[in-house]
Enzyme design. Structure first.
Site, PDB file in Angstrom:
ATOM      1  N   ALA A 161      -1.787   8.308  -7.794  1.00  0.00           N
ATOM      2  CA  ALA A 161      -2.294   6.956  -7.939  1.00  0.00           C
ATOM      3  C   ALA A 161      -2.529   6.397  -6.515  1.00  0.00           C
ATOM      4  O   ALA A 161      -2.288   7.303  -5.371  1.00  0.00           O
ATOM      5  CB  ALA A 161      -0.886   6.524  -8.548  1.00  0.00           C
ATOM      6  N   LYS A 162      -2.959   5.235  -6.707  1.00  0.00           N
ATOM      7  CA  LYS A 162      -3.215   4.507  -5.300  1.00  0.00           C
ATOM      8  C   LYS A 162      -2.411   4.761  -4.351  1.00  0.00           C
ATOM      9  O   LYS A 162      -2.786   4.886  -2.961  1.00  0.00           O
ATOM     10  CB  LYS A 162      -3.608   3.102  -5.654  1.00  0.00           C
ATOM     11  CG  LYS A 162      -4.931   2.975  -6.253  1.00  0.00           C
ATOM     12  CD  LYS A 162      -5.538   1.448  -5.796  1.00  0.00           C
ATOM     13  CE  LYS A 162      -6.820   1.676  -6.266  1.00  0.00           C
ATOM     14  NZ  LYS A 162      -7.046   1.000  -7.880  1.00  0.00           N
TER      15      LYS A 162
END
Ligand code: GLU
Length: 322
Positions: free
Chosen positions: A250-251
């Site tokens: 994820a980011k």
């Protein structure tokens, strides 16, 4: 032998997607099969403008190619799901006539989730069956919703499903335990689960190789294959790439997008070499093309646990953690 690469243009391609696509590409190409690319853009609210073209560009940059696809056409087109809606409507109609689906007015969130592939565990909550045997017709269900609201169609899950996953071995599930699932968001629509089955069958796909977070979805797809009288392909579910915390990329794990790596001047060969190292097919730091890997492809060498994006990998690719 026919396989497919099936990106969803809901975000940029990252190292995790890229590893799965590389494995899928090698599995088919190493045996001389045909590969197609299908754009899975049914999840309207989450589809990002430009993401479909960007996914093709990222894959080409890595050295992956395909014999049929939205950009080059082919005998099983169109290869973009939003251009195939009548096919899904016809399949839905067959299920409806067979009494295998029912209208459902349950929460929007539940129904919205049916639109895309269930990658996160949260999507796998069992449906309690509130609308099963509740309405005599779709019109009656419509009357239950505020004006303009449309009921979804939910599939009646029954019986057991079995398959022999080429990576994970024999799999079994009890459909009743998993619960009924959404196949269409409204009267004519189609969600991921139905569309992927209709398309894989219509495109003569003989091997579906994808991330193992979709393994539970396979049991649902097998129920649809059975209901529609279609022959299922061979399934191969490979581990994902996770961060040290064991979570999907994820980011917050840093910028692992292929486009970002390319933009920073990381050579494609270095990225492909890393993906191959994660699969047990390369030495650390080797620079390779997908074609170089053809003679090295070996499903049995892929470690059964997820590949980890750790500090060493971050440093190697210059990824700083967000
Ligand atoms: N398009 C789906 C996704 O990217 C993958 C579907 C599949 O491989 O069955 O989530």
């Amino acid at each position: 032998m026919r396989g497919r690469l099936a990106p969803s243009p809901t975000g940029a391609l990252h190292l995790g997607n890229a590893r799965t696509f590389l494995i899928a590409w090698l599995s088919i190409r190493s045996r001389g099969g045909r590969l197609l690319l299908r754009m899975e853009d049914l999840d309207h609210p989450r589809v990002k403008p430009g993401a479909a073209a960007a996914a093709l560009e990222d894959m080409r940059w890595l050295g992956l190619d395909w014999d049929e696809g939205p950009d080059i056409g082919g005998p099983c087109g169109p290869y973009t799901q939003t251009e195939r809606l009548p096919r899904y409507a016809a399949a839905l109609e067959r299920l409806r006539l067979a009494g295998l689906v029912y209208p459902c007015v349950c929460t929007r969130r539940d129904v919205a989730e049916g639109q895309s592939a269930p990658h996160a565990a949260a999507h796998e909550q069992r449906y309690g069956g509130t609308c099963r045997d509740r309405f005599a017709s779709y019109a009656e269900a419509c009357a239950c919703l505020p004006s303009g609201g449309l009921p979804a169609w939910r599939f009646r899950a029954e019986g057991e499903t079995f398959f022999d996953d080429a990576f994970r071995g024999p799999q079994r599930a009890d459909a009743a335990e998993d619960g009924d699932f959404v196949v269409a968001r409204h009267a004519q629509g189609a969600g991921y689960m139905l569309a992927v089955v209709v398309d894989d069958a219509a495109m003569d796909i003989t091997e579906v190789l994808r991330g193992d977070d979709l393994l539970p979805a396979t049991h649902r797809q097998l129920q649809l294959y059975r209901a529609l009288g279609l022959k299922p392909p061979r399934f191969v579910h490979v581990p994902l790439v996770v961060s040290e915390d064991g979570r999907r990329l994820a980011k917050r794990h840093g910028d692992t997008r292929i486009a970002a790596l390319r933009g920073r001047g990381v050579p494609a060969g270095k990225v492909v070499g890393l993906l191959a190292w994660w699969c047990g097919w390369a030495q650390w730091g080797e620079e390779l093309t997908p074609t170089d890997l053809l003679p090295r492809y070996d499903l049995t060498r892929i470690p059964p646990c997820p590949a980890v994006l750790d500090a060493r990998v971050r440093k190697f690719l210059g990824i700083s953690q967000a």
